[in-house]
Each structure stands twice: as structure tokens, then as C-alpha cells.
Write an enzyme that holds these catalytic residues in place. Sequence first.
Site, PDB file in Angstrom:
ATOM      1  N   ARG A 178       0.837  -1.204   0.000  1.00 19.02           N
ATOM      2  CA  ARG A 178       0.000   0.000   0.000  1.00 19.02           C
ATOM      3  C   ARG A 178       0.870   1.250   0.000  1.00 19.02           C
ATOM      4  O   ARG A 178       2.039   1.221   0.378  1.00 19.02           O
ATOM      5  CB  ARG A 178      -0.931   0.039   1.208  1.00 19.02           C
TER       6      ARG A 178
ATOM      7  N   GLU B  89      -0.644  10.133   8.460  1.00 23.00           N
ATOM      8  CA  GLU B  89       0.491   9.282   8.841  1.00 23.00           C
ATOM      9  C   GLU B  89       0.691   9.259  10.349  1.00 23.00           C
ATOM     10  O   GLU B  89       0.637  10.305  11.004  1.00 23.00           O
ATOM     11  CB  GLU B  89       1.753   9.813   8.150  1.00 23.00           C
ATOM     12  N   HIS B  90       0.925   8.073  10.840  1.00 23.11           N
ATOM     13  CA  HIS B  90       1.130   7.849  12.272  1.00 23.11           C
ATOM     14  C   HIS B  90      -0.073   8.311  13.094  1.00 23.11           C
ATOM     15  O   HIS B  90       0.086   8.787  14.211  1.00 23.11           O
ATOM     16  CB  HIS B  90       2.420   8.533  12.756  1.00 23.11           C
TER      17      HIS B  90
ATOM     18  N   ASP C 282      -3.064   6.213  12.623  1.00 22.35           N
ATOM     19  CA  ASP C 282      -4.029   5.097  12.640  1.00 22.35           C
ATOM     20  C   ASP C 282      -4.133   4.509  14.050  1.00 22.35           C
ATOM     21  O   ASP C 282      -5.178   3.990  14.432  1.00 22.35           O
ATOM     22  CB  ASP C 282      -3.708   4.015  11.586  1.00 22.35           C
TER      23      ASP C 282
ATOM     24  N   GLY D   6      11.341  -3.277   2.850  1.00 19.67           N
ATOM     25  CA  GLY D   6      11.990  -2.142   3.514  1.00 19.67           C
ATOM     26  C   GLY D   6      11.706  -0.820   2.818  1.00 19.67           C
ATOM     27  O   GLY D   6      12.324   0.189   3.118  1.00 19.67           O
TER      28      GLY D   6
ATOM     29  N   SER E 254       4.616  -1.597   3.013  1.00 20.39           N
ATOM     30  CA  SER E 254       3.870  -2.664   3.684  1.00 20.39           C
ATOM     31  C   SER E 254       4.029  -4.031   3.059  1.00 20.39           C
ATOM     32  O   SER E 254       3.053  -4.757   2.858  1.00 20.39           O
ATOM     33  CB  SER E 254       2.385  -2.317   3.748  1.00 20.39           C
ATOM     34  N   SER E 255       5.267  -4.394   2.769  1.00 23.18           N
ATOM     35  CA  SER E 255       5.475  -5.753   2.271  1.00 23.18           C
ATOM     36  C   SER E 255       5.062  -6.759   3.351  1.00 23.18           C
ATOM     37  O   SER E 255       4.582  -7.850   3.027  1.00 23.18           O
ATOM     38  CB  SER E 255       6.924  -5.973   1.849  1.00 23.18           C
TER      39      SER E 255
ATOM     40  N   ASP F 215      -2.192  -0.692   7.287  1.00 25.01           N
ATOM     41  CA  ASP F 215      -1.550  -1.482   6.229  1.00 25.01           C
ATOM     42  C   ASP F 215      -2.360  -2.740   5.894  1.00 25.01           C
ATOM     43  O   ASP F 215      -2.591  -3.056   4.726  1.00 25.01           O
ATOM     44  CB  ASP F 215      -0.139  -1.890   6.656  1.00 25.01           C
TER      45      ASP F 215
ATOM     46  N   TYR G  19       9.346   3.129  16.054  1.00 21.47           N
ATOM     47  CA  TYR G  19       7.892   3.145  15.856  1.00 21.47           C
ATOM     48  C   TYR G  19       7.173   3.028  17.202  1.00 21.47           C
ATOM     49  O   TYR G  19       6.275   3.826  17.517  1.00 21.47           O
ATOM     50  CB  TYR G  19       7.496   1.991  14.924  1.00 21.47           C
TER      51      TYR G  19
END
Length: 391
Positions: A37, A43-44, A46, A130, A134-135, A180, A230
Site C-alpha cells: 500500500r 500518517e502515524h 491510525d 523495507g 507494507s510488504s 496497512d 515506531y
Amino acid sequence: MTLHPNEPLADLASDAKSQLKHFFGSEASFIAAAPGRVNLIGEHIDYCDGFVLPLAIERYIVIAAAPNGRDEVRLRSVGQPEATISLKEEIGLSEPKWGNYVRGVIAGFQARGHQIPGFDACFVSSVPSGGGLSSSAALECAVATLLEGLLDTTLDTKEKALLAQKAEHEFAGVPCGIMDQFASAFGKKDQLILIDCQSGEPELVPFINPDLEILVANTCVSHDLSDGGYAARRKDTEDGLAAIGKDSWRDATMADVEAAKEAMGDRVYRRSRHVVGEIERTITAAECFKNNDYADIGRLMKASHDSLRDDFNVSCDELDLMVSLAEEIGIGGGVLGSRMTGGGFGGSTVTLCRREEAREIATAMHERYLAKTNITPEIFATRPAQGAHLL
Ligand code: GLA
């Protein structure tokens, strides 16, 4: 090549199938795919009951799998050591690490009473790892979708996303929010996903303007969200909310943040200012997308980036450079807005631009970034893509 092509899903699937044949000698019974995604804004927040506006991208993790009649799951992925999961004992963390995402999702199905059959699976991916795209959520959602196939069951999409999020929390050690996994599970072609992270409800917002393009620029500086940065940000926001004395960030105002400034201390104050500002910006931006009116988008994306850089401290030099390269091109050159996207500490930027000029913009960003950093970035265009599904 300055605008990277997105490998067609069918090619990824046939690659995964041939690998299954090669490594395990079996024909695929199921092929599951789930996308990465990119987040346009929000951002930051959720994990702060905020709003986020991601889309699933045309980059996928694809798994080809077949039952193996054994008490174990055997996993292969290009460039990774083989992972084996015994189904005879309780599933916990193990080596190699990449297998933990799969372990976490299997554990989630077992916790719901499902008996997992032994299977072999091969993974291929076009989601840069990386890259802040959102892998890991793609991996979790692809595995959950594969298990739906193997077990001949269908989870409610929200339950599937939450199961994947739990795997991330407990098996990857990242206390992530819901963005994600929701984006990967709920993704729809030509739709952005506006997620109300308080109610946990996604709303689809059409993105069908043929004149616009979304460019994702991977700085190729890799980040690791499990290294504590995080979790530390998340803790700061909890402390900020406690200082304000409200139950949810959704009820907090900038005046509340200012009033609690001294009690918070400088760092928590700046984090809190980001949260309240970013929630407001995301609500406004979502209206812009709903109304197909982009006059304000550049300002909102810039304010979001500046706040992530200066107040939330999750940007880095390469992300700042990539954003400034897009800003230099500006609206005259077709750039509507640009910002870092995802967790930060490296990873990617997202740039909204006019489609006609997209290739030229990507070329300029690529060349200037390479010249300044000596790092070759990966820049690609994407439309909102379909979420996790069986092929
Ligand atoms: C990571 C997390 C998400 C979200 C973003 C920042 O991608 O997995 O839940 O918090 O960072 O917006």
C-alpha cells in the site's frame, strides 16, 4: 529505466507456480495475492483513532501452494532460507525470521479453531522490502487468503485484516495500527480507502481522474520498524493523550494540546501537535479527493511532510530530499503534492502529479536523487489496485 514497470500479476503467479514445481515438485492448488500500500495522507495516526487515506498498489506478494500430506508447512522465497513450520506443536517465534509472518497468521487461524493441513508454498514479490510500502502486511494478507483457500473458508475482510495485524504485533514485534492490513485486505481497483481508525470502518473514495497519476519513489534507504522508533512514537502519543486527559485523540483539539504543553514536555508536545494537525489535514484532503478538487492538496501534503519531519521526527535526509525534488518541479511541472509515506525512517515518498508529465517528473527525480546521494531510487506509478484475493 526511470519509471519502473509494475510486473503483471499473471507473471508473478506463473513465476510462483514454476518455483513450486521446481522446489517441491508439485502443481499449485491455490495461488493467493495481496498488495502493498501507499498512504496519500494520514500518517502515524491510525493508532490514534485518526483517519488515513491509503490505496492498495499494483505491487503484490503472490504465493503458490499445494497440500503436502505432512505435518509441516514448507516455505520458499527467493533469496531467503527455506522456512519450516511444524504443525505438531504450538506455533511460536522461530528462525528464519521471515517465516514468523506466516507463523503468526497460521496461529491466528488455529486460534479460531481451524485445523491447518500441511502444505508447501513458494512466495514471489514485487513489493520492495523495507520500502515503507507494507510488504509485511501484504505477506500476512496473502497467507491469510491462501489459508482461506486451503481451508475452504472465507473470513470477513475486517476480521482477516485484524488477524493479520495481530500476527504483525505478536510475531514481528511491531505494534502497528490497522492501516496497512486494511489497505491490503480491502483494496479495490480505482478506489482510495478512507479508514476511520476509531470505528474501524473503511470507506471507498473513487480515484478515477484520468489526468492524475500517483508516483511512488522508494529512496532505497531501508528502515526497520521493529527497532523501537515506531513503538517509541506510539508511546509518545499515548503520553500526550494522557496529558490532555481525554479518551480519544478524536476529541482532542489544538487548544487542548497547547493547554497541556508544559505538562507534556517538548517532545510529547510536538508529537501531539502532529496527531491533531494530521487528523484535520486528512479529513480536509479526503474531501478534496471526494470532490475531485486538488487546489489544496499540495499544501496539505507539504504540511503533513513538514510535521512528520519536524514534530514527529520520522523522516530522514533521503526522504526530505526526494520530497524537495518533487516540490522543485512544482505545479508548473505537473506536481500537485508530495510527502513521505508510511512509517518513515527511510522508505518511500508519494507524489500526486499530472499523468501527462509523470514520466518526465520521475526521470527528473531519479536523476537528481542519484546525483545527490549516489543511490539509485526506484520510482513507479500506480493506480489503486485490488486487495488480497485468490487467483
Ligand atoms: C506503519 C504501520 C501503520 C502506520 C504507519 C504510519 O506502516 O504499520 O500501522 O502506523 O506506519 O502511518
